[in-house]
Design an enzyme around this catalytic site. Sequence first.
Site, PDB file in Angstrom:
ATOM      1  N   CYS A 141      -0.211   7.090  27.559  1.00 47.85           N
ATOM      2  CA  CYS A 141      -1.361   7.989  27.481  1.00 47.85           C
ATOM      3  C   CYS A 141      -2.107   7.815  28.804  1.00 47.85           C
ATOM      4  CB  CYS A 141      -2.260   7.591  26.303  1.00 47.85           C
ATOM      5  SG  CYS A 141      -3.853   8.431  26.292  1.00 47.85           S
ATOM      6  N   CYS A 192      -1.216  15.128  30.722  1.00 49.07           N
ATOM      7  CA  CYS A 192      -1.413  14.644  29.353  1.00 49.07           C
ATOM      8  C   CYS A 192      -0.073  14.423  28.641  1.00 49.07           C
ATOM      9  CB  CYS A 192      -2.241  15.691  28.599  1.00 49.07           C
ATOM     10  SG  CYS A 192      -2.485  15.302  26.878  1.00 49.07           S
ATOM     11  N   GLU A 198     -13.349   7.130  27.029  1.00 54.82           N
ATOM     12  CA  GLU A 198     -14.226   8.276  27.294  1.00 54.82           C
ATOM     13  C   GLU A 198     -15.697   7.837  27.287  1.00 54.82           C
ATOM     14  OE1 GLU A 198     -13.744  11.674  27.995  1.00 54.82           O
ATOM     15  OE2 GLU A 198     -11.574  11.435  28.191  1.00 54.82           O
ATOM     16  N   HIS A 221      -5.033   7.937  29.602  1.00 52.40           N
ATOM     17  CA  HIS A 221      -6.294   7.195  29.561  1.00 52.40           C
ATOM     18  C   HIS A 221      -6.087   5.683  29.751  1.00 52.40           C
ATOM     19  CE1 HIS A 221      -7.917  10.899  27.830  1.00 52.40           C
ATOM     20  NE2 HIS A 221      -9.132  10.392  27.958  1.00 52.40           N
ATOM     21  N   ASP A 274      -5.321  17.698  31.567  1.00 52.39           N
ATOM     22  CA  ASP A 274      -5.406  16.600  30.598  1.00 52.39           C
ATOM     23  C   ASP A 274      -6.456  16.977  29.554  1.00 52.39           C
ATOM     24  OD1 ASP A 274      -4.422  13.686  30.181  1.00 52.39           O
ATOM     25  OD2 ASP A 274      -6.569  13.533  29.833  1.00 52.39           O
ATOM     26  N   SER A 275      -6.416  16.283  28.420  1.00 55.28           N
ATOM     27  CA  SER A 275      -7.435  16.552  27.399  1.00 55.28           C
ATOM     28  C   SER A 275      -8.811  16.050  27.859  1.00 55.28           C
ATOM     29  CB  SER A 275      -7.045  15.866  26.088  1.00 55.28           C
ATOM     30  OG  SER A 275      -6.893  14.483  26.315  1.00 55.28           O
TER      31      SER A 275
HETATM   32  N1  DGL Z   1      -4.771  11.516  27.652  1.00 55.27           N
HETATM   33  C1  DGL Z   1      -3.918  12.150  26.735  1.00 55.27           C
HETATM   34  C2  DGL Z   1      -2.493  11.641  26.784  1.00 55.27           C
HETATM   35  O1  DGL Z   1      -2.027  11.311  27.844  1.00 55.27           O
HETATM   36  C3  DGL Z   1      -4.412  12.324  25.324  1.00 55.27           C
HETATM   37  C4  DGL Z   1      -5.597  11.586  24.856  1.00 55.27           C
HETATM   38  C5  DGL Z   1      -6.205  12.296  23.669  1.00 55.27           C
HETATM   39  O2  DGL Z   1      -6.827  13.338  23.911  1.00 55.27           O
HETATM   40  O3  DGL Z   1      -6.014  11.832  22.529  1.00 55.27           O
HETATM   41  O4  DGL Z   1      -1.800  11.599  25.782  1.00 55.27           O
END
Ligand code: DGL
Length: 266
Positions: free
Chosen positions: A185, A76, A153, A187, A13-14
């Site tokens: 996403c 991600c 974050e 997150h 993931d990012s």
């Molecule tokens: N968590 C990532 C996703 O599922 C990307 C979040 C990001 O780095 O902008 O898309």
Amino acid sequence: MKINDNRPIGVFDSGMGGLTVLKELQAILPHENFIYVADSLNLPYGDKTEDQIIQFTQRIMDWFKQQDVKMVVLACHTSSAIAHASLIQNAAFPILCSITPIAEHFKNQSRHIGIMATQRTTQSKVFEKYFLSHNNDHKLVSLACPEFVPLIEAQQIDTIESSLIVQRYLNEFLDRNIETLIFGCTHYPYLKKMLEKLLPENSFLTFEDPGFYLALKTSKTLEELNLKNNGLNGATKFYSTHAPDIFAEKIKFALDIKTNVNLVKA
Ligand code: DGL
């Protein structure tokens, strides 16, 4: 014949978003070893170009190859939407996309679906493409929520300021009368409690996390390819491309464990 393949599974993931997927994976696959990588150096991916996202993600896949992983779970969604097709071209291991499993799950249930996602994922229309390819009767609306990843974050998920921001985006979906809201996403599941609190009392809106369906798909694919580890309970190693100590704090917040995080130069 069943073999015991104890090579690790790479989870990518990012940032800390993929920890929501890791949790699902660990619950379903307690015997597997995982290597979790966060590309904290390049976060957020949501506002990067397609070329950048492909390049960043490819670098991590090259590093995973050096670690001799048996499979990669591309947690991600932004990477799955933008880079998955190119990553699988010359991959030495299966790479699972995060979006197809939930689209398959809903193939027999026509719904009015909302998708919250990053800007890049929303623009790619990949959720629409996969959902409609399984069931043409779905009605879909996807909206970018660019303010969410920085809030999460920074672990600002229960402040008054963040609830005002989240309410603003939620209203956009409520105005469109959707039945199911998908966290497009990794997150966003951190905001689930807040979203539930912000729903009007008479609302029937339900939330869906693709991470659960991705974990089920991972288990099924390991089984099909005879890659399961049937041995002792597995372990997870954590890596970040930037500030490992800060990432360790995020893991504490997300998974309530104290762990060491290594720096990865990918
Ligand atoms: N968590 C990532 C996703 O599922 C990307 C979040 C990001 O780095 O902008 O898309």
